[in-house]
Design a protein around this motif. Structure first.
Motif, PDB file in Angstrom:
ATOM      1  N   MET A   1      82.730 120.403  24.236  1.00  0.00           N
ATOM      2  CA  MET A   1      81.984 119.178  24.070  1.00  0.00           C
ATOM      3  C   MET A   1      80.768 119.397  23.168  1.00  0.00           C
ATOM      4  SD  MET A   1      80.644 116.757  27.068  1.00  0.00           S
ATOM      5  CE  MET A   1      79.657 115.356  26.753  1.00  0.00           C
ATOM      6  N   PHE A   2      80.052 120.478  23.398  1.00  0.00           N
ATOM      7  CA  PHE A   2      78.871 120.750  22.596  1.00  0.00           C
ATOM      8  C   PHE A   2      79.103 121.909  21.632  1.00  0.00           C
ATOM      9  CE2 PHE A   2      77.180 118.864  26.534  1.00  0.00           C
ATOM     10  CZ  PHE A   2      76.583 117.757  25.978  1.00  0.00           C
ATOM     11  N   ALA A   3      80.343 122.202  21.334  1.00  0.00           N
ATOM     12  CA  ALA A   3      80.671 123.306  20.442  1.00  0.00           C
ATOM     13  C   ALA A   3      80.241 122.978  19.017  1.00  0.00           C
ATOM     14  CB  ALA A   3      82.162 123.596  20.497  1.00  0.00           C
ATOM     15  N   PRO A   4      79.805 123.981  18.264  1.00  0.00           N
ATOM     16  CA  PRO A   4      79.418 123.738  16.868  1.00  0.00           C
ATOM     17  C   PRO A   4      80.614 123.288  16.038  1.00  0.00           C
ATOM     18  CG  PRO A   4      78.897 125.995  17.546  1.00  0.00           C
ATOM     19  CD  PRO A   4      79.590 125.350  18.676  1.00  0.00           C
ATOM     20  N   GLY A   5      80.362 122.437  15.065  1.00  0.00           N
ATOM     21  CA  GLY A   5      81.413 121.969  14.183  1.00  0.00           C
ATOM     22  C   GLY A   5      82.058 120.676  14.618  1.00  0.00           C
ATOM     23  N   GLN A   6      81.685 120.176  15.765  1.00  0.00           N
ATOM     24  CA  GLN A   6      82.252 118.899  16.195  1.00  0.00           C
ATOM     25  C   GLN A   6      81.479 117.763  15.542  1.00  0.00           C
ATOM     26  OE1 GLN A   6      82.236 118.790  20.441  1.00  0.00           O
ATOM     27  NE2 GLN A   6      84.175 119.885  20.616  1.00  0.00           N
ATOM     28  N   GLU A   7      82.153 116.615  15.439  1.00  0.00           N
ATOM     29  CA  GLU A   7      81.517 115.457  14.813  1.00  0.00           C
ATOM     30  C   GLU A   7      80.353 114.943  15.658  1.00  0.00           C
ATOM     31  OE1 GLU A   7      84.129 112.311  13.801  1.00  0.00           O
ATOM     32  OE2 GLU A   7      85.710 113.670  13.152  1.00  0.00           O
ATOM     33  N   GLN A   8      79.374 114.406  14.985  1.00  0.00           N
ATOM     34  CA  GLN A   8      78.249 113.773  15.660  1.00  0.00           C
ATOM     35  C   GLN A   8      78.522 112.279  15.751  1.00  0.00           C
ATOM     36  OE1 GLN A   8      75.545 115.241  17.020  1.00  0.00           O
ATOM     37  NE2 GLN A   8      76.473 117.202  16.525  1.00  0.00           N
ATOM     38  N   ILE A   9      78.096 111.673  16.826  1.00  0.00           N
ATOM     39  CA  ILE A   9      78.269 110.234  17.004  1.00  0.00           C
ATOM     40  C   ILE A   9      77.090 109.527  16.338  1.00  0.00           C
ATOM     41  CG2 ILE A   9      78.440 108.383  18.685  1.00  0.00           C
ATOM     42  CD1 ILE A   9      79.606 110.393  20.643  1.00  0.00           C
ATOM     43  N   SER A  10      77.403 108.509  15.553  1.00  0.00           N
ATOM     44  CA  SER A  10      76.330 107.784  14.863  1.00  0.00           C
ATOM     45  C   SER A  10      75.598 106.873  15.847  1.00  0.00           C
ATOM     46  CB  SER A  10      76.911 106.951  13.721  1.00  0.00           C
ATOM     47  OG  SER A  10      77.696 105.899  14.243  1.00  0.00           O
ATOM     48  N   LYS A  11      74.417 106.454  15.446  1.00  0.00           N
ATOM     49  CA  LYS A  11      73.620 105.575  16.293  1.00  0.00           C
ATOM     50  C   LYS A  11      74.313 104.242  16.514  1.00  0.00           C
ATOM     51  CE  LYS A  11      69.144 107.593  15.371  1.00  0.00           C
ATOM     52  NZ  LYS A  11      67.738 107.354  15.100  1.00  0.00           N
ATOM     53  N   GLU A  12      75.047 103.765  15.510  1.00  0.00           N
ATOM     54  CA  GLU A  12      75.771 102.505  15.652  1.00  0.00           C
ATOM     55  C   GLU A  12      76.876 102.629  16.697  1.00  0.00           C
ATOM     56  OE1 GLU A  12      75.370 103.932  12.546  1.00  0.00           O
ATOM     57  OE2 GLU A  12      73.658 102.693  11.965  1.00  0.00           O
ATOM     58  N   GLU A  13      77.561 103.770  16.707  1.00  0.00           N
ATOM     59  CA  GLU A  13      78.617 103.994  17.706  1.00  0.00           C
ATOM     60  C   GLU A  13      78.034 104.097  19.106  1.00  0.00           C
ATOM     61  OE1 GLU A  13      82.040 106.338  15.150  1.00  0.00           O
ATOM     62  OE2 GLU A  13      80.373 107.495  15.995  1.00  0.00           O
ATOM     63  N   ILE A  14      76.868 104.713  19.216  1.00  0.00           N
ATOM     64  CA  ILE A  14      76.201 104.805  20.521  1.00  0.00           C
ATOM     65  C   ILE A  14      75.799 103.417  21.007  1.00  0.00           C
ATOM     66  CG2 ILE A  14      74.139 105.647  21.706  1.00  0.00           C
ATOM     67  CD1 ILE A  14      74.325 108.158  19.930  1.00  0.00           C
ATOM     68  N   LYS A  15      75.219 102.618  20.110  1.00  0.00           N
ATOM     69  CA  LYS A  15      74.829 101.243  20.485  1.00  0.00           C
ATOM     70  C   LYS A  15      76.042 100.430  20.900  1.00  0.00           C
ATOM     71  CE  LYS A  15      70.370 101.058  19.133  1.00  0.00           C
ATOM     72  NZ  LYS A  15      69.309 100.848  20.057  1.00  0.00           N
ATOM     73  N   ALA A  16      77.163 100.571  20.168  1.00  0.00           N
ATOM     74  CA  ALA A  16      78.378  99.829  20.504  1.00  0.00           C
ATOM     75  C   ALA A  16      78.919 100.275  21.869  1.00  0.00           C
ATOM     76  CB  ALA A  16      79.434 100.038  19.433  1.00  0.00           C
ATOM     77  N   GLY A  17      78.858 101.559  22.142  1.00  0.00           N
ATOM     78  CA  GLY A  17      79.298 102.064  23.434  1.00  0.00           C
ATOM     79  C   GLY A  17      78.414 101.571  24.569  1.00  0.00           C
TER      80      GLY A  17
END
Length: 49
Positions: A1-17
């Motif tokens: 879940m917190f492994a390096p190289g994974q995609e970051q969630i954008s602020k817009e995706e967080i707001k939508a969630g």
């Protein structure tokens, strides 16, 4: 879940969630209230008719 190289969630995706989670919680609470009140509403309609 917190492994390096994974995609970051954008602020817009967080707001939508967050908006989707808030809507889900509101619908669950509303559904619970309606289920609680439904026997009283059925009794009222039966007495009214």
């Amino acid at each position: 879940m917190f492994a390096p190289g994974q995609e970051q969630i954008s602020k817009e995706e967080i707001k939508a969630g967050e908006a989707q989670a808030n809507q889900t919680i509101r619908m669950a609470v509303t559904g619970g209230i309606l289920l609680y009140l439904s026997p009283f509403a059925i009794d009222f309609v039966n007495k009214f008719l």
